[in-house]
Design a protein around this motif. Sequence first.
Motif, PDB file in Angstrom:
ATOM      1  N   ARG A  68       0.734  -1.041  -0.098  1.00 41.99           N
ATOM      2  CA  ARG A  68      -0.044   0.045  -0.097  1.00 41.99           C
ATOM      3  C   ARG A  68       0.942   1.203  -0.139  1.00 41.99           C
ATOM      4  N   SER A  69       0.426   2.137  -0.734  1.00 43.71           N
ATOM      5  CA  SER A  69       1.390   3.333  -0.893  1.00 43.71           C
ATOM      6  C   SER A  69       0.417   4.399  -1.514  1.00 43.71           C
ATOM      7  N   ASN A  70       0.957   5.477  -1.130  1.00 44.50           N
ATOM      8  CA  ASN A  70       0.161   6.847  -1.864  1.00 44.50           C
ATOM      9  C   ASN A  70       1.220   7.362  -2.607  1.00 44.50           C
ATOM     10  N   SER A  71       0.864   8.192  -3.871  1.00 45.39           N
ATOM     11  CA  SER A  71       1.676   8.811  -4.690  1.00 45.39           C
ATOM     12  C   SER A  71       1.412  10.250  -4.567  1.00 45.39           C
ATOM     13  N   VAL A  72       2.343  11.048  -4.631  1.00 41.26           N
ATOM     14  CA  VAL A  72       1.967  12.702  -4.570  1.00 41.26           C
ATOM     15  C   VAL A  72       0.907  12.880  -5.778  1.00 41.26           C
ATOM     16  N   GLY A 103      10.209  18.781  -1.943  1.00 38.24           N
ATOM     17  CA  GLY A 103       9.118  18.828  -3.100  1.00 38.24           C
ATOM     18  C   GLY A 103       8.035  18.225  -3.012  1.00 38.24           C
ATOM     19  N   SER A 104       7.658  16.967  -2.140  1.00 43.36           N
ATOM     20  CA  SER A 104       6.452  16.391  -1.995  1.00 43.36           C
ATOM     21  C   SER A 104       5.596  17.186  -1.105  1.00 43.36           C
ATOM     22  N   ALA A 105       6.182  17.603  -0.313  1.00 42.61           N
ATOM     23  CA  ALA A 105       5.512  18.320   0.964  1.00 42.61           C
ATOM     24  C   ALA A 105       5.021  19.954   0.438  1.00 42.61           C
ATOM     25  N   ASP A 106       5.883  20.164  -0.479  1.00 43.25           N
ATOM     26  CA  ASP A 106       5.388  21.651  -1.378  1.00 43.25           C
ATOM     27  C   ASP A 106       4.172  21.373  -1.991  1.00 43.25           C
ATOM     28  N   GLU A 107       4.308  20.220  -2.954  1.00 40.62           N
ATOM     29  CA  GLU A 107       3.148  19.904  -3.672  1.00 40.62           C
ATOM     30  C   GLU A 107       1.770  19.716  -2.781  1.00 40.62           C
ATOM     31  N   ILE A 108       1.910  18.801  -1.785  1.00 43.14           N
ATOM     32  CA  ILE A 108       0.725  18.499  -0.989  1.00 43.14           C
ATOM     33  C   ILE A 108       0.400  19.866  -0.387  1.00 43.14           C
ATOM     34  N   ARG A 109       1.207  20.731   0.067  1.00 44.07           N
ATOM     35  CA  ARG A 109       0.670  22.144   0.843  1.00 44.07           C
ATOM     36  C   ARG A 109      -0.163  22.921  -0.223  1.00 44.07           C
ATOM     37  N   LEU A 110       0.108  22.949  -1.182  1.00 35.99           N
ATOM     38  CA  LEU A 110      -0.488  23.507  -2.413  1.00 35.99           C
ATOM     39  C   LEU A 110      -1.996  22.889  -2.700  1.00 35.99           C
ATOM     40  N   ALA A 111      -2.156  21.667  -2.790  1.00 35.88           N
ATOM     41  CA  ALA A 111      -3.011  21.051  -2.736  1.00 35.88           C
ATOM     42  C   ALA A 111      -4.233  21.202  -1.462  1.00 35.88           C
ATOM     43  N   LEU A 112      -3.827  21.191  -0.351  1.00 32.72           N
ATOM     44  CA  LEU A 112      -4.538  21.490   0.920  1.00 32.72           C
ATOM     45  C   LEU A 112      -4.862  22.967   0.675  1.00 32.72           C
ATOM     46  N   LYS A 113      -4.093  24.187   0.397  1.00 35.54           N
ATOM     47  CA  LYS A 113      -4.376  25.229   0.210  1.00 35.54           C
ATOM     48  C   LYS A 113      -5.600  25.352  -0.806  1.00 35.54           C
ATOM     49  N   ARG A 114      -5.498  24.857  -1.914  1.00 36.01           N
ATOM     50  CA  ARG A 114      -6.741  24.945  -2.917  1.00 36.01           C
ATOM     51  C   ARG A 114      -7.869  24.165  -2.427  1.00 36.01           C
ATOM     52  N   PHE A 115      -7.850  23.200  -1.578  1.00 35.15           N
ATOM     53  CA  PHE A 115      -8.890  22.556  -1.193  1.00 35.15           C
ATOM     54  C   PHE A 115      -9.580  23.461   0.099  1.00 35.15           C
ATOM     55  N   GLU A 116      -8.893  23.879   0.728  1.00 36.89           N
ATOM     56  CA  GLU A 116      -9.409  24.957   1.869  1.00 36.89           C
ATOM     57  C   GLU A 116     -10.068  26.145   1.141  1.00 36.89           C
ATOM     58  N   MET A 140       5.415  22.023   7.873  1.00 28.48           N
ATOM     59  CA  MET A 140       4.740  22.945   6.944  1.00 28.48           C
ATOM     60  C   MET A 140       3.399  22.533   6.594  1.00 28.48           C
ATOM     61  N   VAL A 141       3.319  21.114   6.413  1.00 30.69           N
ATOM     62  CA  VAL A 141       2.125  20.565   5.756  1.00 30.69           C
ATOM     63  C   VAL A 141       0.964  20.717   6.751  1.00 30.69           C
ATOM     64  N   ALA A 393      13.076  22.104 -22.777  1.00 28.52           N
ATOM     65  CA  ALA A 393      11.722  22.049 -22.577  1.00 28.52           C
ATOM     66  C   ALA A 393      11.298  23.712 -23.074  1.00 28.52           C
ATOM     67  N   SER A 394      10.092  23.772 -23.589  1.00 30.89           N
ATOM     68  CA  SER A 394       9.619  25.089 -23.686  1.00 30.89           C
ATOM     69  C   SER A 394       9.633  25.940 -22.355  1.00 30.89           C
ATOM     70  N   ALA A 395       9.240  25.212 -21.096  1.00 30.33           N
ATOM     71  CA  ALA A 395       9.182  25.861 -19.928  1.00 30.33           C
ATOM     72  C   ALA A 395       9.681  24.858 -18.667  1.00 30.33           C
ATOM     73  N   ILE A 396      10.066  25.354 -17.702  1.00 28.38           N
ATOM     74  CA  ILE A 396      10.379  24.416 -16.582  1.00 28.38           C
ATOM     75  C   ILE A 396       9.767  25.006 -15.299  1.00 28.38           C
ATOM     76  N   VAL A 397       9.016  24.241 -14.606  1.00 30.87           N
ATOM     77  CA  VAL A 397       8.381  24.730 -13.314  1.00 30.87           C
ATOM     78  C   VAL A 397       8.839  23.939 -12.367  1.00 30.87           C
ATOM     79  N   ALA A 398       9.630  24.216 -11.468  1.00 26.90           N
ATOM     80  CA  ALA A 398       9.984  23.594 -10.127  1.00 26.90           C
ATOM     81  C   ALA A 398       9.152  24.094  -8.714  1.00 26.90           C
ATOM     82  N   GLN A 399       9.219  23.365  -7.753  1.00 25.40           N
ATOM     83  CA  GLN A 399       8.788  23.766  -6.366  1.00 25.40           C
ATOM     84  C   GLN A 399      10.039  24.396  -5.928  1.00 25.40           C
ATOM     85  N   PRO A 400       9.971  25.508  -4.874  1.00 25.98           N
ATOM     86  CA  PRO A 400      10.943  26.171  -4.435  1.00 25.98           C
ATOM     87  C   PRO A 400      11.836  25.379  -3.639  1.00 25.98           C
TER      88      PRO A 400
END
Length: 591
Positions: A68-72, A103-116, A140-141, A393-400
């Motif tokens: 059993r595992s989650n993925s970001v 990086g995983s924590a950054d992505e999940i934080r953004l998801a939580l903020k959108r959900f809220e 941070m999460v 790539a045409s553009a690169i987006v990275a977590q802080p």
Amino acid sequence: MKQFLTTMAGVFAGLILFLVGVPFLLIVIAAGATRPAPLPSDVVLQLDLRTAMTDQDVQNPLSGFGRRSNSVMSVIETLKRAEDDRRVKGLIVRLPETGMEPGSADEIRLALKRFEASGKPVIAHSQGLYQAGVVTSTYMVGAAASEFWMQPGAALQVTGLAVEDVFFKRFFDRYGVEPDYEQRKEFKNAVNGYLHSDYTEAHRTAQLSWMNSVYTSTLGFAAADRGVEPAVLRTRLEGGPYPAARALELGLIDKLGQLHDAQEAMLETAGDGAELVELSTYARSVGSSEGSGPVVALIEAEGPITTGRNGLSNPLAPSAMIYSDDVAQALYDVAEDDSIRAVVMRVNSPGGSDTASEQILAAVRAVKAAGKPVVVSMGTYGASGGYWIASEASAIVAQPTTLTGSIGVYGGKLALGPALADFGVDMRELGVGGEFAGAYGLGSGFTPAQAQAFSAMMDSVYAEFITRVARGRDLSPARVDEIARGRVWTGAQAKALGLVDEVGGLYQAIDRAKQLASLEGDIRLRRMTPHATPFQALEQALGMGAVSVKTLAAAAWVLGDPRAQSVLDTLAAERLQGQGHGAVLAPTPVR
């Protein structure tokens, strides 16, 4: 006789397959056919982050079987769907007790903020945060939630960030092991543990640089979400560790309570009849949807980069591997599909083979040549070979806190002959042809001629890397060399240096792809990530010959699997390569 033995071996493998493989396939088929129970009319989702997380879903069905595992990616995509689902009333997040990959924590934080932001509350519950790894990312999460709960009597140990490296030089000196490695350049420190007994100045500088960047970033986001100044939060946290009650007094958390208390509080807020549902159960119930509108392809790539195909090179190897044949083919398929307008390529990789990286980059060029923008979204890592495949790539987006850059190369070997000789083990080598034929033998170090040739190869790989980055990022080769030299940067640092276009997560990358493709409104996100099927992976795992393949095909035909005959026509196995290549691989940080 030999043919008879081969045939019998094939028959035996076929029998094993029938006894083991067929039940396995039945289980897989049954699991896929099982319909999830309908959801209650009101639900509170529960996300458990304490289990091991990959960035992306498991690609190899055998390596992930039974775990059993989650993925970001699955978490953030499911939460996005839940934002507009009227049945979903809130979310409870169970935090791990140690550090999360930044990086995983950054992505999940953004998801939580959108959900809220959709008007739904989030409770984060912790049974203690203990000083291990990047525990500030976990904090941070928790700070991103509407309420941050902690179990009474637990400890909050979020006092900083530390890493520990092991250096083998004195051990090697004592036992006669001779490390013979080339690095391009001084910051390419993946093999420093073999070459030195302490941090070099460059190693120390680079390590502390990305650590400070990650630490500052995670504290900054946590402070913003807690409504305090970063300096105030830092002082309070670094004054710890604290028992939960003291953390509450200092305003570092919001409430004390057991998990059951937090669940009951959220259910009360959700209303009568609301029930707890695991996020993974919810994800299976709602399924997946491409949406509507123009098509943007999503291609995922996670792990070290190597040549070959997933499930056919080594199906029992870790699932998190990037196989260049698969990813390149997915990109070429996109280039030829007139319905697809843009590509988002999710990369979470510390690097790998330079030749495999170049194969993928060539496919990226083909997509761009077809008039379709390619936007790279980086997870925790987008470094070394991971940056190579993103560089044009045409553009690169990275977590802080993404670890990227590491534009460099290393290679070499450990000469074990002198060490083994002390134990009465002698290594001898014979060869024909040129002197370099025996260069990778472990009995001794490189000869002067071999060292010269190997060094020239390292210079060539480094120069090629610089050329690609300069072309892709519109920088001069001299400027790229200045900021390259094997050094790891965070996404925030890379943005300032011109190596990254934007700081953000997956959905920021999707927005950038829409912008570059001149798309407006809703889009259909079509996942084109290559996956090995259970049938393919099992076939290769058992190492079947022609007879056993036919047995499997017959079994599959009985089960109604239309892929059986096609597998007979397309079976291929490619060996992992890279022993003689430069490794464009970044060091792995603490999590």
